[in-house]
Structures are given as C-alpha cells and as structure tokens.
Design a protein around this motif. Structure first.
Motif, PDB file in Angstrom:
ATOM      1  N   VAL A  10       0.842  -1.197   0.000  1.00 40.73           N
ATOM      2  CA  VAL A  10       0.000   0.000   0.000  1.00 40.73           C
ATOM      3  C   VAL A  10       0.875   1.244   0.000  1.00 40.73           C
ATOM      4  O   VAL A  10       1.831   1.324   0.770  1.00 40.73           O
ATOM      5  CB  VAL A  10      -0.919   0.024   1.248  1.00 40.73           C
ATOM      6  CG1 VAL A  10      -1.745   1.299   1.303  1.00 40.73           C
ATOM      7  CG2 VAL A  10      -1.830  -1.197   1.278  1.00 40.73           C
ATOM      8  N   THR A  11       0.540   2.196  -0.850  1.00 39.20           N
ATOM      9  CA  THR A  11       1.215   3.487  -0.812  1.00 39.20           C
ATOM     10  C   THR A  11       0.670   4.249   0.379  1.00 39.20           C
ATOM     11  O   THR A  11      -0.555   4.345   0.549  1.00 39.20           O
ATOM     12  CB  THR A  11       0.927   4.286  -2.104  1.00 39.20           C
ATOM     13  OG1 THR A  11       1.360   3.509  -3.208  1.00 39.20           O
ATOM     14  CG2 THR A  11       1.636   5.622  -2.088  1.00 39.20           C
ATOM     15  N   GLN A  12       1.559   4.773   1.190  1.00 38.51           N
ATOM     16  CA  GLN A  12       1.139   5.444   2.412  1.00 38.51           C
ATOM     17  C   GLN A  12       0.298   6.673   2.081  1.00 38.51           C
ATOM     18  O   GLN A  12       0.745   7.580   1.392  1.00 38.51           O
ATOM     19  CB  GLN A  12       2.358   5.835   3.242  1.00 38.51           C
ATOM     20  CG  GLN A  12       2.017   6.158   4.672  1.00 38.51           C
ATOM     21  CD  GLN A  12       2.034   7.641   4.961  1.00 38.51           C
ATOM     22  OE1 GLN A  12       2.802   8.401   4.404  1.00 38.51           O
ATOM     23  NE2 GLN A  12       1.152   8.047   5.832  1.00 38.51           N
ATOM     24  N   PRO A  13      -0.962   6.669   2.538  1.00 39.89           N
ATOM     25  CA  PRO A  13      -1.833   7.799   2.259  1.00 39.89           C
ATOM     26  C   PRO A  13      -1.452   9.023   3.100  1.00 39.89           C
ATOM     27  O   PRO A  13      -0.879   8.879   4.172  1.00 39.89           O
ATOM     28  CB  PRO A  13      -3.226   7.299   2.662  1.00 39.89           C
ATOM     29  CG  PRO A  13      -3.066   5.907   3.127  1.00 39.89           C
ATOM     30  CD  PRO A  13      -1.622   5.595   3.232  1.00 39.89           C
ATOM     31  N   PRO A  14      -1.794  10.239   2.635  1.00 40.40           N
ATOM     32  CA  PRO A  14      -1.495  11.425   3.425  1.00 40.40           C
ATOM     33  C   PRO A  14      -2.315  11.434   4.714  1.00 40.40           C
ATOM     34  O   PRO A  14      -3.517  11.173   4.679  1.00 40.40           O
ATOM     35  CB  PRO A  14      -1.893  12.583   2.513  1.00 40.40           C
ATOM     36  CG  PRO A  14      -2.709  12.006   1.424  1.00 40.40           C
ATOM     37  CD  PRO A  14      -2.444  10.544   1.371  1.00 40.40           C
ATOM     38  N   THR A  15      -1.660  11.697   5.820  1.00 42.13           N
ATOM     39  CA  THR A  15      -2.339  11.737   7.116  1.00 42.13           C
ATOM     40  C   THR A  15      -1.446  12.427   8.143  1.00 42.13           C
ATOM     41  O   THR A  15      -0.221  12.433   8.002  1.00 42.13           O
ATOM     42  CB  THR A  15      -2.691  10.313   7.608  1.00 42.13           C
ATOM     43  OG1 THR A  15      -3.453  10.406   8.811  1.00 42.13           O
ATOM     44  CG2 THR A  15      -1.456   9.460   7.849  1.00 42.13           C
ATOM     45  N   ALA A  16      -2.073  12.967   9.171  1.00 41.90           N
ATOM     46  CA  ALA A  16      -1.338  13.521  10.310  1.00 41.90           C
ATOM     47  C   ALA A  16      -1.224  12.476  11.422  1.00 41.90           C
ATOM     48  O   ALA A  16      -0.606  12.729  12.445  1.00 41.90           O
ATOM     49  CB  ALA A  16      -2.033  14.772  10.825  1.00 41.90           C
ATOM     50  N   LEU A  17      -1.824  11.311  11.231  1.00 40.85           N
ATOM     51  CA  LEU A  17      -1.732  10.225  12.203  1.00 40.85           C
ATOM     52  C   LEU A  17      -0.360   9.573  12.087  1.00 40.85           C
ATOM     53  O   LEU A  17       0.074   9.249  10.983  1.00 40.85           O
ATOM     54  CB  LEU A  17      -2.823   9.182  11.921  1.00 40.85           C
ATOM     55  CG  LEU A  17      -2.951   8.037  12.911  1.00 40.85           C
ATOM     56  CD1 LEU A  17      -3.417   8.540  14.270  1.00 40.85           C
ATOM     57  CD2 LEU A  17      -3.931   6.997  12.373  1.00 40.85           C
TER      58      LEU A  17
END
Length: 183
Positions: free
Chosen positions: A73-80
């Motif tokens: 999985v390509t790492q999705p944008p997140t602040a987590l």
C-alpha cells in the motif's frame, strides 16, 4: 522505520461507528460529513468486552498511530503517526503474559496476532487505545481499525473498512482522533 507525515491543520475529531440497521456484524462509520460501510465483531457490539468474545467494544477509543505495509500500500497522506510494518511484528493476545495487548517481535511463543498478514487485512492497521494505557487482563486485545475483506464479513472485534474508505478516513485522522462505538 518512521514515515514522514504530512501535517494537517485539523482538529482531532470524532469518528462514530454504529451498527447498521438489520445487521449485527456490519456498521456505519461517520466522519466529517461522510458515512462508510464497515465490518465489526462476529458477536456484534458489547459494553462488557472480554478476550476472545468476538465483540467490538462500545467505547470511545483514541487513535494512537498505526502500521502500513509499504510493500502493498502506498502510504496515504495523514497527520496520524504511521510506521512501516516490520517483518517480525506480532501483537501479544495472551492475557497471562506481561506483554499482553502490546506489540512484540518474532520469535514469540505465547498467543499472538501476526501483523504482516497474508490476507491483507492489516496492510493498513490503526491502533486504538482499547485496554492499552490501563491494561486489564482478559479485557480484550488487538482492537484495531483495519481493512475489510470483500463483502464485509465479521471481524474478531475490530472495525474494518475498505481500502478506499480508510484512505479517505486517514485524511481526517490524527493522534487523538476518537473512534466512538455506540449502540
């Protein structure tokens, strides 16, 4: 290895998980004006969570962080805060062990969950603060927010959504976001 995070100016927020009408093992996940389909525990929801009961706890659980299988999985944008899932990462689910409901590394003989699963359910796996900060033996372990199998079959107590849904959710999430499971 820690992933670089894209900072977002978003409040912690609340994600609400409620049973889908007419189904004990499906739920609706609501956040930021959206609703997504989800799978929940094979025993539905409960206010009295116990290890191995297959139920999703009725609770308000803060998101702590999570894991992403960078090979899938390509790492999705997140602040987590997310980390790449290490090869030997496991999660102890043996209530009598000192590391109960904690990440551990192989080799590890007591009962555990494998975090790099072949079925892809934990390709994106978010850790919720259920029985973590003040652990209670037999209080339930490995309650995650993760990917669902096609058709949304029941989980062992986690909340599971599709990959597109989790990517939408991750844009909204950060450490401290509350996942609230209600009746």
């Amino acid at each position: 290895m820690r992933l670089k995070l894209r900072k977002a100016a978003i409040p912690a927020g609340i994600i609400t998980v409620r049973p889908k009408p007419g189904s004990r093992t499906r739920a609706l996940v609501s956040f930021s004006g959206r609703t997504e389909e989800a799978a929940i525990g094979r025993s539905g929801i409960t206010a009295r969570k116990r290890e191995g009961d297959g139920a999703t706890p009725i609770a308000a659980m803060r998101l702590i962080g999570g894991y992403v299988r960078q090979d899938r999985v390509t790492q999705p944008p997140t602040a987590l805060p997310l980390r790449f899932t290490p090869e030997k990462l496991l999660w102890c689910d043996e209530p009598r062990h000192a590391l109960y409901n904690r990440p551990v590394h192989a080799p590890f003989k007591p009962s555990h969950e494998k975090m790099r699963r072949d079925d892809g359910l934990y390709d994106v796996c978010l850790v919720m603060d259920w029985n973590l900060r003040s652990r209670k033996r037999y209080g339930g372990s490995a309650i995650f927010f993760h990917l669902a199998k096609p058709g949304y079959p029941p989980t062992e107590g986690c909340v599971a959504v599709s990959l597109p849904a989790i990517k939408r959710l991750l844009r909204f999430m950060r450490r401290g976001t509350v996942v609230r499971v209600v009746r």
